[in-house]
Scaffold this motif. Structure first.
Motif, PDB file in Angstrom:
ATOM      1  N   ALA A 129       0.839  -1.203   0.000  1.00  0.00           N
ATOM      2  CA  ALA A 129       0.000   0.000   0.000  1.00  0.00           C
ATOM      3  C   ALA A 129       0.874   1.253   0.000  1.00  0.00           C
ATOM      4  N   ILE A 130       2.003   1.188   0.706  1.00  0.00           N
ATOM      5  CA  ILE A 130       2.958   2.310   0.690  1.00  0.00           C
ATOM      6  C   ILE A 130       3.541   2.459  -0.700  1.00  0.00           C
ATOM      7  N   ASP A 131       3.929   1.350  -1.290  1.00  0.00           N
ATOM      8  CA  ASP A 131       4.582   1.365  -2.599  1.00  0.00           C
ATOM      9  C   ASP A 131       3.654   1.888  -3.689  1.00  0.00           C
ATOM     10  N   ARG A 132       2.356   1.602  -3.545  1.00  0.00           N
ATOM     11  CA  ARG A 132       1.402   1.970  -4.593  1.00  0.00           C
ATOM     12  C   ARG A 132       0.789   3.347  -4.388  1.00  0.00           C
ATOM     13  N   ALA A 133       1.148   4.012  -3.304  1.00  0.00           N
ATOM     14  CA  ALA A 133       0.574   5.334  -3.033  1.00  0.00           C
ATOM     15  C   ALA A 133       0.837   6.273  -4.200  1.00  0.00           C
ATOM     16  N   ASP A 156       0.969   9.536  -4.214  1.00  0.00           N
ATOM     17  CA  ASP A 156       1.746  10.740  -3.905  1.00  0.00           C
ATOM     18  C   ASP A 156       2.372  10.576  -2.522  1.00  0.00           C
ATOM     19  N   PRO A 157       3.303  11.466  -2.144  1.00  0.00           N
ATOM     20  CA  PRO A 157       3.955  11.348  -0.830  1.00  0.00           C
ATOM     21  C   PRO A 157       2.975  11.384   0.339  1.00  0.00           C
ATOM     22  N   ASP A 158       1.912  12.176   0.230  1.00  0.00           N
ATOM     23  CA  ASP A 158       0.932  12.223   1.319  1.00  0.00           C
ATOM     24  C   ASP A 158       0.264  10.866   1.510  1.00  0.00           C
ATOM     25  N   GLY A 159      -0.059  10.213   0.402  1.00  0.00           N
ATOM     26  CA  GLY A 159      -0.650   8.882   0.501  1.00  0.00           C
ATOM     27  C   GLY A 159       0.316   7.881   1.093  1.00  0.00           C
ATOM     28  N   ALA A 160       1.595   7.985   0.727  1.00  0.00           N
ATOM     29  CA  ALA A 160       2.612   7.093   1.283  1.00  0.00           C
ATOM     30  C   ALA A 160       2.762   7.323   2.782  1.00  0.00           C
ATOM     31  N   ARG A 161       2.714   8.601   3.192  1.00  0.00           N
ATOM     32  CA  ARG A 161       2.831   8.906   4.626  1.00  0.00           C
ATOM     33  C   ARG A 161       1.653   8.340   5.405  1.00  0.00           C
ATOM     34  N   ARG A 162       0.453   8.464   4.833  1.00  0.00           N
ATOM     35  CA  ARG A 162      -0.724   7.902   5.513  1.00  0.00           C
ATOM     36  C   ARG A 162      -0.600   6.388   5.634  1.00  0.00           C
ATOM     37  N   ALA A 163      -0.117   5.742   4.583  1.00  0.00           N
ATOM     38  CA  ALA A 163       0.016   4.281   4.608  1.00  0.00           C
ATOM     39  C   ALA A 163       1.076   3.833   5.600  1.00  0.00           C
ATOM     40  N   ALA A 193      10.747   7.735  -0.733  1.00  0.00           N
ATOM     41  CA  ALA A 193      11.781   6.731  -0.474  1.00  0.00           C
ATOM     42  C   ALA A 193      11.858   6.408   1.016  1.00  0.00           C
ATOM     43  N   ALA A 194      11.768   7.427   1.885  1.00  0.00           N
ATOM     44  CA  ALA A 194      11.814   7.191   3.329  1.00  0.00           C
ATOM     45  C   ALA A 194      10.606   6.385   3.785  1.00  0.00           C
ATOM     46  N   CYS A 195       9.446   6.631   3.175  1.00  0.00           N
ATOM     47  CA  CYS A 195       8.249   5.854   3.519  1.00  0.00           C
ATOM     48  C   CYS A 195       8.433   4.391   3.138  1.00  0.00           C
ATOM     49  N   ARG A 196       9.005   4.172   1.954  1.00  0.00           N
ATOM     50  CA  ARG A 196       9.238   2.783   1.539  1.00  0.00           C
ATOM     51  C   ARG A 196      10.243   2.107   2.462  1.00  0.00           C
ATOM     52  N   ARG A 197      11.306   2.822   2.834  1.00  0.00           N
ATOM     53  CA  ARG A 197      12.302   2.233   3.746  1.00  0.00           C
ATOM     54  C   ARG A 197      11.661   1.842   5.063  1.00  0.00           C
ATOM     55  N   ALA A 198      10.815   2.728   5.608  1.00  0.00           N
ATOM     56  CA  ALA A 198      10.151   2.423   6.876  1.00  0.00           C
ATOM     57  C   ALA A 198       9.274   1.179   6.743  1.00  0.00           C
ATOM     58  N   GLY A 199       8.583   1.084   5.608  1.00  0.00           N
ATOM     59  CA  GLY A 199       7.769  -0.110   5.382  1.00  0.00           C
ATOM     60  C   GLY A 199       8.614  -1.361   5.251  1.00  0.00           C
ATOM     61  N   MET A 200       9.751  -1.251   4.589  1.00  0.00           N
ATOM     62  CA  MET A 200      10.649  -2.396   4.443  1.00  0.00           C
ATOM     63  C   MET A 200      11.194  -2.832   5.795  1.00  0.00           C
ATOM     64  N   GLU A 201      11.564  -1.874   6.633  1.00  0.00           N
ATOM     65  CA  GLU A 201      12.044  -2.207   7.984  1.00  0.00           C
ATOM     66  C   GLU A 201      10.958  -2.920   8.774  1.00  0.00           C
ATOM     67  N   SER A 202       9.723  -2.390   8.681  1.00  0.00           N
ATOM     68  CA  SER A 202       8.621  -2.990   9.423  1.00  0.00           C
ATOM     69  C   SER A 202       8.351  -4.417   8.961  1.00  0.00           C
ATOM     70  N   GLN A 219      13.774   2.707  -3.148  1.00  0.00           N
ATOM     71  CA  GLN A 219      13.564   3.054  -4.544  1.00  0.00           C
ATOM     72  C   GLN A 219      12.435   2.186  -5.126  1.00  0.00           C
ATOM     73  N   PRO A 220      11.835   2.608  -6.244  1.00  0.00           N
ATOM     74  CA  PRO A 220      10.784   1.792  -6.861  1.00  0.00           C
ATOM     75  C   PRO A 220      11.252   0.351  -7.085  1.00  0.00           C
TER      76      PRO A 220
END
Length: 326
Positions: free
Chosen positions: A111-115, A117-124, A139-148, A290-291
């Protein structure tokens, strides 16, 4: 009272993992983990009214929750099995299915990856982490999701099946009781500094062995999975696991960073303050997020969890071949 009815069953385990892969975590009001959370809130209010809001209250909370939920679920499983074995088997499969979470972890990550825009990624990403998200780019949102994803592979999947293999149905129920306590009261805040100590420390103990087994499993997966590095996984997990707060989460986070050849974590803000600028992984690798990185992490975690499932089922077949049920 036939306690062997509560013993771990490899077919039950495989069926529960299959259901999780097919449906994901069931979402409804009577979900066992939701009910555990509701019971925890009731017991917490009761204990605080009695003045038990310190270490003693937290230990009593764990005792009350464990006795209540292990007794209720295991007692019901035995009654149903005695009445009709197949009904009891289905009930236990449902409990196991409800207490592991793999598909939903990847669903949240994607869900983060498919957001859009950045706001959608932040919400996810705010559904997965407690850090400040307002300064995070895509990119930071994706990293946080990957860590989680890498961290929750342990406490959301490997640890539950580990304790199921070791102690059967009572083991996985006890683990989820402790995990629920850690997520609800295991905070280092004035309100829970002492009351939440028991749940947090017990959660650390129960994840201790599974986190290190996950480290080894990730190294094995990295050896076979295209685009991954087993050498970097081995070295990053061994050398960097202690850089992450807590005794367990660093093992899977650092190992996954090395395996995927992506640096993870980076600058993190909490309550308006930068709390770390730590990077995990090989210093020569590019920053993660990254994507395509999230999809690679999902695949890596799924294969690791399937390896853990196969190893758990194989152990049960070898150790308890006479208890197989078809």
């Amino acid at each position: 009272m036939d306690l062997t009815l509560l013993a771990p069953d490899p077919i039950l385990l495989l069926f529960a993992v299959f259901l999780d892969g097919l449906f994901g975590d069931p979402v409804f009001a009577w979900h066992p983990i939701r009910l555990m959370g509701g019971a925890l809130s009731i017991f917490e209010r009761m204990l605080r009214r009695l003045g038990l809001d310190g270490y003693a209250g937290g230990c009593m909370l764990m005792l009350l929750l464990s006795v209540f939920w292990i007794g209720l679920i295991c007692g019901l499983a035995m009654v149903l099995s005695h009445f009709q074995y197949d009904i009891g088997w289905i009930f236990q499969a449902y409990i196991l299915f409800s207490m592991i979470a793999l598909k939903d972890l990847c669903r949240h990550g994607m869900a983060i990856d498919r957001a859009a825009d950045p706001d959608g990624a932040r919400r996810a990403v705010s559904m997965l982490v407690g850090r400040d998200t307002d300064r995070m780019d895509a990119a930071a949102c994706r990293r946080a999701g990957m860590e989680s994803l890498s961290e929750n592979a342990v406490d959301g999947f490997v640890s539950p099946i580990f304790w199921y293999v070791v102690l059967g149905l009572p083991g996985i129920v006890f683990f989820k009781v402790v995990s629920t306590m850690d997520s609800m009261v295991g905070f280092r805040t004035p309100r829970y500094r002492y009351f939440g100590w028991c749940g947090a420390r017990m959660d650390d103990m129960l994840n201790y062995i599974p986190s290190r087994l996950t480290y080894l499993g990730m190294v094995v997966v990295a050896f076979f999975l295209p685009g991954c590095s087993a050498r970097k996984a081995l070295l990053a997990g061994w050398r960097q696991h202690a850089l992450v707060p807590g005794p367990n989460s660093g093992w899977s986070e650092a190992t996954a960073a090395g395996a995927l050849q992506r640096r993870l974590v980076g600058p993190i803000w909490q309550d308006g303050k930068q709390v770390t600028d730590l990077w995990l992984g090989d210093g020569s690798d590019p920053e993660g997020g990254q994507p395509g990185d999230m999809r690679r992490m999902c695949a890596f975690v799924i294969v690791t969890c399937l390896l853990a499932t196969g190893a758990a089922a194989a152990c049960l077949v070898v150790l308890r071949p006479h208890e197989l049920t078809f």
